[in-house]
Design an enzyme around this catalytic site. Sequence first.
Site, PDB file in Angstrom:
ATOM      1  N   ASN A  10      83.316  35.381  35.110  1.00  8.79           N
ATOM      2  CA  ASN A  10      82.860  35.846  36.577  1.00  8.79           C
ATOM      3  C   ASN A  10      81.671  35.315  36.949  1.00  8.79           C
ATOM      4  OD1 ASN A  10      82.416  37.408  38.699  1.00  8.79           O
ATOM      5  ND2 ASN A  10      81.773  39.305  37.684  1.00  8.79           N
ATOM      6  N   TRP A  11      81.948  34.175  37.686  1.00  5.68           N
ATOM      7  CA  TRP A  11      80.940  33.147  38.062  1.00  5.68           C
ATOM      8  C   TRP A  11      80.131  33.994  39.192  1.00  5.68           C
ATOM      9  CZ3 TRP A  11      83.358  27.849  38.951  1.00  5.68           C
ATOM     10  CH2 TRP A  11      84.045  27.304  37.872  1.00  5.68           C
ATOM     11  N   LYS A  12      80.411  35.089  39.708  1.00  3.06           N
ATOM     12  CA  LYS A  12      79.756  35.884  40.887  1.00  3.06           C
ATOM     13  C   LYS A  12      79.448  34.862  41.915  1.00  3.06           C
ATOM     14  CE  LYS A  12      78.157  38.951  37.511  1.00  3.06           C
ATOM     15  NZ  LYS A  12      77.308  40.078  37.034  1.00  3.06           N
ATOM     16  N   HIS A 102      84.628  45.735  40.583  1.00  4.70           N
ATOM     17  CA  HIS A 102      83.160  45.359  39.734  1.00  4.70           C
ATOM     18  C   HIS A 102      82.107  46.053  40.178  1.00  4.70           C
ATOM     19  CE1 HIS A 102      79.831  43.068  38.235  1.00  4.70           C
ATOM     20  NE2 HIS A 102      80.609  42.523  37.328  1.00  4.70           N
ATOM     21  N   GLU A 104      79.099  45.603  40.763  1.00  4.78           N
ATOM     22  CA  GLU A 104      78.259  45.103  42.041  1.00  4.78           C
ATOM     23  C   GLU A 104      79.140  45.323  43.235  1.00  4.78           C
ATOM     24  OE1 GLU A 104      77.871  41.057  40.126  1.00  4.78           O
ATOM     25  OE2 GLU A 104      76.375  42.212  38.688  1.00  4.78           O
ATOM     26  N   GLY A 178      73.887  41.584  33.182  1.00  6.98           N
ATOM     27  CA  GLY A 178      72.948  40.658  33.548  1.00  6.98           C
ATOM     28  C   GLY A 178      71.513  40.991  33.004  1.00  6.98           C
ATOM     29  N   SER A 218      76.287  41.179  29.319  1.00  5.30           N
ATOM     30  CA  SER A 218      75.640  40.361  28.599  1.00  5.30           C
ATOM     31  C   SER A 218      76.136  39.871  27.136  1.00  5.30           C
ATOM     32  CB  SER A 218      74.254  41.087  28.121  1.00  5.30           C
ATOM     33  OG  SER A 218      73.453  41.236  29.374  1.00  5.30           O
ATOM     34  N   GLY A 239      79.608  37.312  32.709  1.00  6.26           N
ATOM     35  CA  GLY A 239      78.755  36.668  33.996  1.00  6.26           C
ATOM     36  C   GLY A 239      78.056  35.549  33.432  1.00  6.26           C
ATOM     37  N   GLY A 240      76.806  35.716  33.045  1.00  8.35           N
ATOM     38  CA  GLY A 240      75.855  34.551  33.052  1.00  8.35           C
ATOM     39  C   GLY A 240      76.441  33.423  32.241  1.00  8.35           C
TER      40      GLY A 240
END
Length: 255
Positions: A10-12, A102, A104, A178, A218, A239-240
Amino acid sequence: MARKTLIAGNWKMNGLKKDAKALAGGLARKMAALRKKGGRANFEMLICPPFPLLGLAAEAVKGSGIRVGAQDCHAEASGAHTGDTSAQLIKNAGASYAIVGHSERRTDHAETDREIKAKAEAALAAGLKVIVCIGETLKERKAGQTLNVNRKQLRGSLPAGATAANTVIAYEPVWAIGTGQVATPEQAQEVHAAIRKALKSKLGPAEAGKMRILYGGSMKPGNADELLSQPDIDGGLIGGASLTVKDFWGIAEAV
Ligand code: PGA
């Protein structure tokens, strides 16, 4: 029950065209190198870039087996919805998945389970597969509400017509996203097992046994192995660590 591990990135809201080309292209080359060595990926890989990069990413991974997904979609097929993107257009851009719900989006856009369910149904109607995200906040965990919150979100946001072939669940504890504070394998497995049990009563044991449940929050190359070896963890929503070839491929290597 054999479930093919899904490693989803998930590159956001990260990256420009050049970054997407480098990242998607780099992963495609890793896949090609694996094949050249006579290997076959025992996992499915998915990347979810921001909307304007979907077509470019799809082009960059063409023929590699890597799939492309969107991070959201609208519940309607078309119409007066300024700034939104339909599931049909996502499919048309070369994607085969959409993430919905999600945390967010639940927070930044006040999305409810009901809206998320409608979005998931629109994605399925357009022929996309859907990843439905659920997860508790730290406050809810501290209040002993973890399993109840996840069951409630699952009940509310699971699309009608969900099958193991078209739907994936992602358990993402909000406090782990995150933050570098990853859930322990035991904490994650406990929730994954509860989700599978809830799926069983909703969809029956056969579909529930085949449906993939991803962990997100994470996940990194260093902790992927112990998470992915839990019996009910069938992949990761990352994500990250999905923003570099080294980290994302490192997680896939843990499968
Ligand atoms: P993270 O994000 O891996 O950066 O914690 C996961 C997600 O939000 O999907």
